[in-house]
Design a protein around this motif. Structure first.
Motif, PDB file in Angstrom:
ATOM      1  N   GLY A   1      35.966  46.254 -24.245  1.00 18.00           N
ATOM      2  CA  GLY A   1      35.550  45.704 -25.241  1.00 18.00           C
ATOM      3  C   GLY A   1      35.545  46.455 -26.288  1.00 18.00           C
ATOM      4  N   ILE A   2      34.654  47.243 -26.281  1.00 14.02           N
ATOM      5  CA  ILE A   2      34.793  48.343 -27.779  1.00 14.02           C
ATOM      6  C   ILE A   2      35.564  48.684 -28.132  1.00 14.02           C
ATOM      7  N   ALA A   3      35.934  49.284 -27.416  1.00 12.42           N
ATOM      8  CA  ALA A   3      38.167  49.685 -27.960  1.00 12.42           C
ATOM      9  C   ALA A   3      38.341  48.424 -29.277  1.00 12.42           C
ATOM     10  N   PHE A   4      38.560  46.686 -28.156  1.00 10.13           N
ATOM     11  CA  PHE A   4      39.581  46.209 -29.007  1.00 10.13           C
ATOM     12  C   PHE A   4      38.367  45.292 -30.215  1.00 10.13           C
ATOM     13  N   TYR A   5      37.019  45.858 -29.871  1.00 11.50           N
ATOM     14  CA  TYR A   5      36.406  45.315 -30.996  1.00 11.50           C
ATOM     15  C   TYR A   5      36.767  46.835 -32.302  1.00 11.50           C
ATOM     16  N   LEU A   6      36.707  47.214 -32.052  1.00 14.77           N
ATOM     17  CA  LEU A   6      37.601  48.443 -33.296  1.00 14.77           C
ATOM     18  C   LEU A   6      38.168  48.584 -33.758  1.00 14.77           C
ATOM     19  N   GLY A   7      38.987  48.653 -33.394  1.00 13.50           N
ATOM     20  CA  GLY A   7      40.555  47.935 -33.627  1.00 13.50           C
ATOM     21  C   GLY A   7      40.801  46.679 -34.408  1.00 13.50           C
ATOM     22  N   LEU A   8      40.440  45.616 -34.777  1.00 16.32           N
ATOM     23  CA  LEU A   8      39.928  44.566 -35.197  1.00 16.32           C
ATOM     24  C   LEU A   8      39.140  45.281 -36.424  1.00 16.32           C
ATOM     25  N   VAL A   9      37.801  45.336 -36.273  1.00 13.21           N
ATOM     26  CA  VAL A   9      37.001  45.533 -37.436  1.00 13.21           C
ATOM     27  C   VAL A   9      38.087  46.884 -38.072  1.00 13.21           C
ATOM     28  N   LYS A  10      38.890  47.384 -37.867  1.00  9.26           N
ATOM     29  CA  LYS A  10      39.686  47.961 -38.872  1.00  9.26           C
ATOM     30  C   LYS A  10      40.435  47.367 -39.300  1.00  9.26           C
ATOM     31  N   LEU A  11      41.552  45.767 -38.295  1.00  8.01           N
ATOM     32  CA  LEU A  11      42.315  45.692 -38.960  1.00  8.01           C
ATOM     33  C   LEU A  11      42.118  44.562 -39.913  1.00  8.01           C
ATOM     34  N   TYR A  12      41.107  43.842 -40.009  1.00  9.69           N
ATOM     35  CA  TYR A  12      39.962  42.844 -40.520  1.00  9.69           C
ATOM     36  C   TYR A  12      39.069  42.874 -41.670  1.00  9.69           C
ATOM     37  N   GLY A  13      38.419  44.289 -40.494  1.00  6.07           N
ATOM     38  CA  GLY A  13      37.119  44.285 -41.746  1.00  6.07           C
ATOM     39  C   GLY A  13      36.893  45.290 -42.844  1.00  6.07           C
ATOM     40  N   GLU A  14      37.353  46.261 -42.143  1.00  2.00           N
ATOM     41  CA  GLU A  14      37.074  47.604 -43.178  1.00  2.00           C
ATOM     42  C   GLU A  14      37.647  47.729 -44.708  1.00  2.00           C
ATOM     43  N   LYS A  15      39.095  47.586 -44.170  1.00  4.46           N
ATOM     44  CA  LYS A  15      39.729  47.248 -45.850  1.00  4.46           C
ATOM     45  C   LYS A  15      39.458  46.318 -47.089  1.00  4.46           C
TER      46      LYS A  15
ATOM     47  N   LEU B   1      36.853  36.401 -27.507  1.00  7.58           N
ATOM     48  CA  LEU B   1      36.864  37.682 -27.476  1.00  7.58           C
ATOM     49  C   LEU B   1      37.516  38.171 -29.559  1.00  7.58           C
ATOM     50  N   PHE B   2      38.768  37.142 -29.158  1.00  5.99           N
ATOM     51  CA  PHE B   2      39.632  37.898 -30.121  1.00  5.99           C
ATOM     52  C   PHE B   2      38.839  37.459 -31.852  1.00  5.99           C
ATOM     53  N   SER B   3      38.322  35.255 -31.379  1.00  8.51           N
ATOM     54  CA  SER B   3      38.501  34.759 -32.721  1.00  8.51           C
ATOM     55  C   SER B   3      36.783  35.390 -32.833  1.00  8.51           C
ATOM     56  N   HIS B   4      36.550  35.211 -32.765  1.00  5.79           N
ATOM     57  CA  HIS B   4      34.764  36.089 -32.909  1.00  5.79           C
ATOM     58  C   HIS B   4      34.745  37.182 -33.810  1.00  5.79           C
ATOM     59  N   ILE B   5      35.593  38.443 -32.991  1.00  6.51           N
ATOM     60  CA  ILE B   5      35.905  39.231 -33.355  1.00  6.51           C
ATOM     61  C   ILE B   5      36.128  39.360 -35.208  1.00  6.51           C
ATOM     62  N   LYS B   6      37.206  38.805 -35.057  1.00  7.63           N
ATOM     63  CA  LYS B   6      37.945  38.216 -36.309  1.00  7.63           C
ATOM     64  C   LYS B   6      37.428  37.805 -37.636  1.00  7.63           C
ATOM     65  N   LEU B   7      36.685  36.856 -36.630  1.00  6.59           N
ATOM     66  CA  LEU B   7      35.974  36.091 -37.890  1.00  6.59           C
ATOM     67  C   LEU B   7      34.533  37.001 -38.185  1.00  6.59           C
ATOM     68  N   HIS B   8      33.210  37.493 -37.604  1.00  2.00           N
ATOM     69  CA  HIS B   8      33.027  38.341 -38.342  1.00  2.00           C
ATOM     70  C   HIS B   8      32.853  39.375 -38.841  1.00  2.00           C
ATOM     71  N   ALA B   9      34.041  39.651 -38.608  1.00  2.00           N
ATOM     72  CA  ALA B   9      34.535  41.205 -39.461  1.00  2.00           C
ATOM     73  C   ALA B   9      35.518  39.787 -41.126  1.00  2.00           C
ATOM     74  N   LEU B  10      35.107  39.265 -41.071  1.00  2.00           N
ATOM     75  CA  LEU B  10      36.014  38.106 -42.177  1.00  2.00           C
ATOM     76  C   LEU B  10      34.594  38.110 -43.002  1.00  2.00           C
ATOM     77  N   ASN B  11      33.254  37.837 -41.876  1.00  2.00           N
ATOM     78  CA  ASN B  11      32.226  37.733 -42.602  1.00  2.00           C
ATOM     79  C   ASN B  11      30.974  37.458 -41.935  1.00  2.00           C
ATOM     80  N   PRO B  12      30.922  38.728 -42.465  1.00  2.00           N
ATOM     81  CA  PRO B  12      30.156  39.700 -41.365  1.00  2.00           C
ATOM     82  C   PRO B  12      28.589  39.119 -41.827  1.00  2.00           C
ATOM     83  N   THR B  13      28.137  38.261 -43.334  1.00  2.00           N
ATOM     84  CA  THR B  13      26.654  37.760 -43.544  1.00  2.00           C
ATOM     85  C   THR B  13      26.654  36.308 -43.580  1.00  2.00           C
TER      86      THR B  13
END
Length: 312
Positions: A251-265, A22-34
């Protein structure tokens, strides 16, 4: 597996693997969404095959416990070489572990020997492991007519979701939603196994009107009458529904937290810079047009004119 430790130990393993995925998929998608493509397993920075080796070690430990450590006389066969009835479930559980052992071993081998179909074949092996798990839990030799049967029915639902999302991931490797659901259901499998272990083998947690009974060397939950049985089964349904809500929120809270950490910035800085550059350019155009009164394309580069100069 028909003990508290026999459920908590494999449950902890499923929880860790599900949380890691779960952590790895969210992080990978946040860093490489396309350009996201879901891998079947994730290498670690210090040791590439740590995940696969842990699965192999846990599977071997489970097989050893079921066949050679847990049974009486430390072997699962009768003196005449046949399988006794009270050891059938040991062979069923060890067969599930054997399939996961084969998945991890072949996944490692396919990575070491480059092949064009490495990812789909590894994904297929994972779906076969979940299919084997679902089949053997559905056709379990143990008596699951009471509360234990209801716990196993809910577990089969989670296994089916893990199996179907793994199988669907073969033709749809870029679907993040499939990877998210699969990882969350693997995590939920482990959590539910731990809950089963405590709820079925802790005397203080047995529902009213039910009791732990020793049958053929195995402890099972029995109820005094139909009303007590119906109440116990209903409590299992309510408990599972609460865990569905809890795991969904997690699951949703974990997703939002990791997206904020790795994706939004990364994304918002890029958009902010572009917008600031565009704004600066527009401001420069406006100021230049205010000074000259004509488009910028008609102003010679490096010369500034005031209205007084123009009149002269």
């Amino acid at each position: 597996m028909g003990t508290l430790v026999g459920h908590v130990a494999p449950g902890a393993g499923f929880m860790l693997i599900g949380l890691w995925h779960l952590f790895s998929h969210i992080k990978l998608h946040a860093l490489n969404p396309t350009s996201y493509t879901a891998p079947t397993w994730f290498p670690t920075s210090k040791f590439k095959y740590l995940e696969l080796l842990l699965i192999m070690a846990a599977s071997i430990a489970s097989i050893s416990m079921e066949l050679f450590i847990g049974p009486n006389r430390h072997q699962p066969f009768d003196p005449d070489g046949t399988i006794p009835s009270n050891h059938l479930h040991n062979f069923e559980h060890s067969s599930i572990s054997l399939t996961f052992l084969l998945y991890a071993a072949f996944a490692l081998l396919l990575d070491r020997i480059p092949t064009p179909s490495k990812r789909p074949l590894t994904q297929l092996l994972g779906s076969i492991a979940f299919a084997q798990q679902l089949l053997l839990f559905h056709l379990h030799s143990a008596d699951h007519n009471g509360p234990e049967g209801q716990y196993h029915l809910m577990l089969q639902l989670l296994i089916f979701l893990s199996f179907s999302t793994t199988l669907m991931g073969i033709p749809m490797p870029k679907s993040f939603l499939l990877s998210f659901v699969r990882s969350l259901t693997i995590f939920f499998q482990g959590l539910w196994l731990i809950v089963m272990g405590f709820m079925l083998w802790t005397p203080g947690l047995i529902p009213k009107g039910c009791f732990i009974n020793d049958e053929d060397g195995h402890q099972v939950v029995r109820c005094n009458d139909h009303q007590s049985l119906h109440r116990a089964v209903s409590l299992v349904n309510i408990l599972f529904s609460w865990f569905v809500v809890g795991v969904t929120v997690f699951g949703i809270a974990f997703y939002l937290g990791l997206v904020k950490l790795y994706g939004e910035k990364v994304r918002y800085f890029a958009l902010g810079n572009e917008e600031e550059e565009d704004t600066d350019k527009e401001n420069d155009d406006v100021e230049s047009q205010k000074i000259v009164g004509k488009p910028m394309s008609f102003i010679p580069v490096g010369k500034n004119f005031s209205p007084l100069d123009i009149e002269r």
